[in-house]
Design an enzyme around this catalytic site. Structure first.
Site, PDB file in Angstrom:
ATOM      1  N   ARG A  32       0.858  -1.189   0.000  1.00 37.91           N
ATOM      2  CA  ARG A  32       0.000   0.000   0.000  1.00 37.91           C
ATOM      3  C   ARG A  32       0.894   1.240   0.000  1.00 37.91           C
ATOM      4  NH1 ARG A  32      -3.056   1.014   5.104  1.00 37.91           N
ATOM      5  NH2 ARG A  32      -1.620   2.774   5.244  1.00 37.91           N
ATOM      6  N   HIS A  34      -4.211   4.761   4.026  1.00 37.76           N
ATOM      7  CA  HIS A  34      -5.403   3.914   3.943  1.00 37.76           C
ATOM      8  C   HIS A  34      -6.569   4.686   3.331  1.00 37.76           C
ATOM      9  CE1 HIS A  34      -8.661   1.263   5.074  1.00 37.76           C
ATOM     10  NE2 HIS A  34      -9.248   2.273   5.679  1.00 37.76           N
ATOM     11  N   TYR A  80       2.187   5.045  12.171  1.00 43.38           N
ATOM     12  CA  TYR A  80       2.367   3.622  12.464  1.00 43.38           C
ATOM     13  C   TYR A  80       3.341   2.882  11.555  1.00 43.38           C
ATOM     14  CZ  TYR A  80      -1.320   3.468   8.867  1.00 43.38           C
ATOM     15  OH  TYR A  80      -2.058   3.640   7.727  1.00 43.38           O
TER      16      TYR A  80
HETATM   17  C1  LIG Z   1     -16.406  -5.750   9.103  1.00 43.03           C
HETATM   18  C2  LIG Z   1     -15.515  -4.561   9.089  1.00 43.03           C
HETATM   19  N1  LIG Z   1     -14.710  -4.337  10.128  1.00 43.03           N
HETATM   20  C3  LIG Z   1     -13.908  -3.256  10.155  1.00 43.03           C
HETATM   21  C4  LIG Z   1     -13.908  -2.370   9.126  1.00 43.03           C
HETATM   22  C5  LIG Z   1     -13.032  -1.127   9.182  1.00 43.03           C
HETATM   23  N2  LIG Z   1     -11.944  -1.227   8.185  1.00 43.03           N
HETATM   24  C6  LIG Z   1     -12.054  -0.669   6.976  1.00 43.03           C
HETATM   25  S1  LIG Z   1     -10.770  -1.011   5.976  1.00 43.03           S
HETATM   26  C7  LIG Z   1     -10.023  -1.936   7.158  1.00 43.03           C
HETATM   27  C8  LIG Z   1      -8.741  -2.611   6.833  1.00 43.03           C
HETATM   28  C9  LIG Z   1      -8.892  -3.510   5.635  1.00 43.03           C
HETATM   29  O1  LIG Z   1      -7.672  -4.069   5.278  1.00 43.03           O
HETATM   30  P1  LIG Z   1      -7.531  -5.007   4.013  1.00 43.03           P
HETATM   31  O2  LIG Z   1      -8.559  -6.079   4.043  1.00 43.03           O
HETATM   32  O3  LIG Z   1      -6.117  -5.440   3.956  1.00 43.03           O
HETATM   33  O4  LIG Z   1      -7.881  -4.077   2.784  1.00 43.03           O
HETATM   34  P2  LIG Z   1      -7.164  -2.721   2.323  1.00 43.03           P
HETATM   35  O5  LIG Z   1      -7.826  -1.631   3.093  1.00 43.03           O
HETATM   36  O6  LIG Z   1      -5.723  -2.842   2.584  1.00 43.03           O
HETATM   37  O7  LIG Z   1      -7.491  -2.621   0.880  1.00 43.03           O
HETATM   38  C10 LIG Z   1     -10.783  -1.939   8.340  1.00 43.03           C
HETATM   39  C11 LIG Z   1     -10.414  -2.610   9.584  1.00 43.03           C
HETATM   40  C12 LIG Z   1     -14.781  -2.633   8.038  1.00 43.03           C
HETATM   41  N3  LIG Z   1     -14.851  -1.809   6.975  1.00 43.03           N
HETATM   42  N4  LIG Z   1     -15.565  -3.732   8.044  1.00 43.03           N
END
Ligand SMILES: Cc1ncc(C[n+]2csc(CCOP(=O)(O)OP(=O)(O)O)c2C)c(N)n1
Ligand SMILES: [Mg+2]
Lengths: 373, 336
Positions: A251, A255, A264
């Site tokens: 990434r 975010h 972090y």
């Molecule tokens: C069920 C749920 N829990 C928590 C979140 C909050 N949240 C949004 S993105 C994220 C991290 C996601 O990481 P990843 O699956 O690696 O995808 P990326 O954002 O890196 O594309 C979190 C914890 C959410 N959207 N849905």
């Protein structure tokens, strides 16, 4: 398992491999056009957020290959199921870019949503991994109808921790659905690095638990993403069930627009991956092959810029929807009596001022307000 | 003494609870290294280390389920759910296990945990970041559900929720997380670990947020400050003194405070942000009608969110109860 499929070199140490079978010069230029369109949308959306013209935005800068490469392998009849990170994938399938921007601007109804059947693009999914079973069900339904439609769904490394990922993988394998699980392993889930997310060395090896074939590809390489997806879809259509693609990348940015990764992680790490980013890399590849001239490249960029600028204009011409939008489209069967009472109550008071996006945090406490998503 | 926002007051409470009792552990997504997306857990990793302040994998059922296991072994987990909506994948663990562990173990092993849920709209967030799911939990026997609206209440109620042996759903109104500061003392509000049941009092009592004898307005969470504004307007515009009751505890309800307010005023209004049907307003209204009907001059009316999915944010102010809507509802009760 840890071998990584890569086709495009970096023009320096990493050599180019041959263009995969099935891709003409025209295809390659078209795929580049897709990459540029996605990149242009993303950069413009970030700028709009900074100017307070849309709300919090989840950028995907650097992940364009995982989107354009995979989608290019799909038949027009195949369905795709994006997460928030692939929010604008629909623009490559006829969803107006203005609609996606309107979604981020906080507009709903006809302004910010689309009919997934029209474009075979499911709605943007916010809760992590919850759209994966939908992709399975869709391909399963096609199977029941004896049709060759396949489905593809994108999700992150973090998403593989959710139960829905495991349930979807197992269902797809048991029912032998033509589903491609396309995992964008960018090694971060907000502030959580992959080594805190899972104990496995790779995501691909999770396929073994469900007897799902898996492959690791360079997630910054659109041709590697294309080839792995193409083969997965062929397997699916031949009746051999689902596949897992792990697109290994990094990434490169925050975010989302409310996130400050300096809190972090060491940002110099992103710097070390930067030379692999897909748009410049694909352009270099096409030029090395003599497929695209500098003028063509320039005109592709200009065209993308123009089309996204037009979309921004269109989005900004949307007036704030009226209050009745709250009650629209909730039920397909008609309106319950509670809606009429609600609307009557609303219309009995003066309307609050128009809601504008918050814009970037400023002053004391900046960066403290919640990152969203 | 120090001026603190609700976020800072919650942070203080977590520091104090962890300092006092090393069985307290924090679990959640992005709670340790960054201190949570709202920074409620900031600084706790540095102070208490990564065994007690844990960035977990991304899985709400896993987080809540593991917290239950930890509680069974004697720890006191405090779980953070990142946003309201994301508690839904963990709903199963809350309903079938957290809520019933005491019942299933002869009352001897309750699931002693706290589940913190930042909730509600008004922050211009994208889709699915603005739900008010408290009634879903209120409907589950075995859970306590609470919601502070001031920094002091947030601090005191967090300490009490951790002390309380039962599972507590701790609803945090994110819209007013940083809405204002007030003096929050560094002194503990009550002695921790005495087993004197003080937590029960802190967790179960409503608060009169504004005095008045003409109209009772019963509310909680993000609509409390708006209701106080509406009450001031009623005083100015028609000389009516509304008593504003901040419920604080959503289960069990402080029935005495509710009935007392309704009986004294003879007129009552209930306000909340969550959808109306089968929401807290229905329960409060039923209690008043069951117990104080002879004191009432008018039926109890509700001003709430609507029975629709929380809208995209450009229309969220149309959905949210406003001072205007609360005032209009109050006028309806007053003019009945
Ligand atoms: C069920 C749920 N829990 C928590 C979140 C909050 N949240 C949004 S993105 C994220 C991290 C996601 O990481 P990843 O699956 O690696 O995808 P990326 O954002 O890196 O594309 C979190 C914890 C959410 N959207 N849905
Ligand atoms: Mg990720």
């Amino acid at each position: 398992m840890s071998e990584i499929l890569r086709i495009i070199g970096d023009g320096k140490e990493i050599p180019d491999a041959g263009v995969p079978d099935g891709l003409s010069d025209k295809d390659l230029v078209e795929m580049y056009r897709w990459l540029v369109l996605l990149r242009t949308f993303d950069e413009r959306a970030v700028a709009l957020q900074r100017q307070g013209r849309i709300g919090t935005y989840a950028l995907y800068w650097g992940e364009e290959a995982t989107q354009a490469g995979a989608l290019y392998a799909c038949a027009a009849t195949d369905w795709v199921f994006p997460s928030y990170r692939q929010n604008s994938i629909g623009i490559l399938r006829g969803v107006p870019a203005a609609t996606v921007l309107a979604w981020w601007r906080g507009f709903g109804g006809v302004h910010g949503f689309w009919n997934p059947r029209e474009h075979r693009v499911a709605p943007i999914c916010v809760p992590i991994a919850t759209h994966l079973p939908h992709a399975v069900g869709l391909a399963w339904a096609a199977k029941i109808k004896h049709e060759s439609t396949a489905s593809l769904t994108w999700f992150g490394d973090g998403a593989t921790s959710e139960g829905d990922f495991h349930e979807a993988m197992n269902f797809a394998a048991v029912m032998k659905t033509a589903t491609v699980f396309f995992c964008v392993n960018n090694q971060w889930a907000i502030s959580t690095p992959i080594h805190k997310q899972m104990a496995t060395a790779t995501i691909a090896e999770k396929g073994a638990a469900y007897a799902i074939p898996a492959i690791r590809v360079d997630g910054f390489d659109p041709l590697a993403c294309w080839k792995a997806t193409k083969e997965a879809l062929e397997r699916g259509r031949a009746g051999d069930g689902p596949s897992l693609v792990e697109a290994y990348c990094y990434r490169l940015k925050a975010h989302g627009t409310a996130d400050d990764p300096r809190l972090y992680r060491d940002e110099s790490e992103a710097g070390r991956w930067m030379h692999l980013e897909p748009v410049g890399r694909m352009a270099g590849f096409l030029k090395r092959l003599g497929i695209m001239t500098a003028e063509e490249e320039e005109s592709i960029r200009a065209e993308a810029k123009e089309s996204i600028a037009a979309a921004v204009k269109e989005m900004e011409s949307i007036e704030q929807p009226g209050r009745e939008i709250l009650f629209e489209h909730v039920y397909a069967s008609g309106r319950p009596w509670t809606f009429d009472e609600g609307l009557a109550e609303l219309e009995g008071v003066e309307r609050p001022p128009e809601v504008k996006p918050l814009g970037p945090p400023t002053g004391a406490g900046a960066g403290e307000e919640g990152k969203t998503q | 003494m120090s001026q603190r926002t609700m976020v800072e007051a919650l942070n203080l409470a977590l520091h104090q609870a962890m300092e006092h009792d090393d069985r307290v552990v924090l679990l959640g997504e992005d709670v340790a290294k960054t201190g949570g997306v709202f920074r409620v857990t900031a600084g706790l990793l540095d102070r208490f280390g990564e065994e007690r302040v844990v960035d977990t994998p991304l899985a709400e059922a896993g987080i809540i389920g593991s917290a239950i296991g930890m509680a069974v072994y004697g720890l006191l987990p405090v779980v953070e759910i990142q946003f309201d909506v994301f508690v839904y994948p963990g709903f199963e663990q809350i309903v079938t296990h957290a809520a019933r562990y005491a019942w299933r173990t002869k009352g001897e092993v309750p699931a002693s945990l706290v589940i913190r849920i930042p909730f509600g709209g008004g922050v211009r967030a994208p889709e699915l970041h603005s739900d008010s799911p408290e009634a879903l939990f209120v409907h589950v026997p075995g859970l306590k559900v609470v919601c502070p609206t001031t920094p002091n209440d947030a601090r005191d109620m967090m300490l009490a929720a951790i002390e309380d042996p039962d599972p507590v759903i701790f609803m945090e109104p994110k819209r007013i997380y940083r809405a204002g500061r007030e003096e929050v003392s560094d002194e503990l509000p009550f002695a921790l670990g005495n087993g004197d049941g003080r937590y029960n009092e802190v967790l179960s009592k409503a608060r009169v947020a504004r005095e008045g004898d003409d109209l009772a307005i019963i509310t909680y969470g993000p609509t409390v400050p708006l209701t106080i504004q509406a009450a001031e307007r009623l005083a100015q515009e028609r000389g009516v003194q509304a008593r504003v009751v901040d419920l604080r505890s959503l289960y069990p309800l402080d029935v005495d405070a509710i009935v007392e307010a309704a009986s004294t005023c003879g007129r009552a209004l209930v306000v909340h942000e969550a959808p109306r049907t089968a929401g807290l307003g229905a329960e409060v209204s039923a209690l008043i009608h069951e117990r104080a009907i002879l004191d009432l001059e008018a039926p109890v009316i509700r001003v709430t969110g609507y029975d629709v999915p929380f809208p995209q944010f450009a229309n969220e102010d149309d959905y949210l109860p406003s001072v205007d809507r609360i005032t209009a509802g109050a006028n309806k009760v007053l003019d009945f």
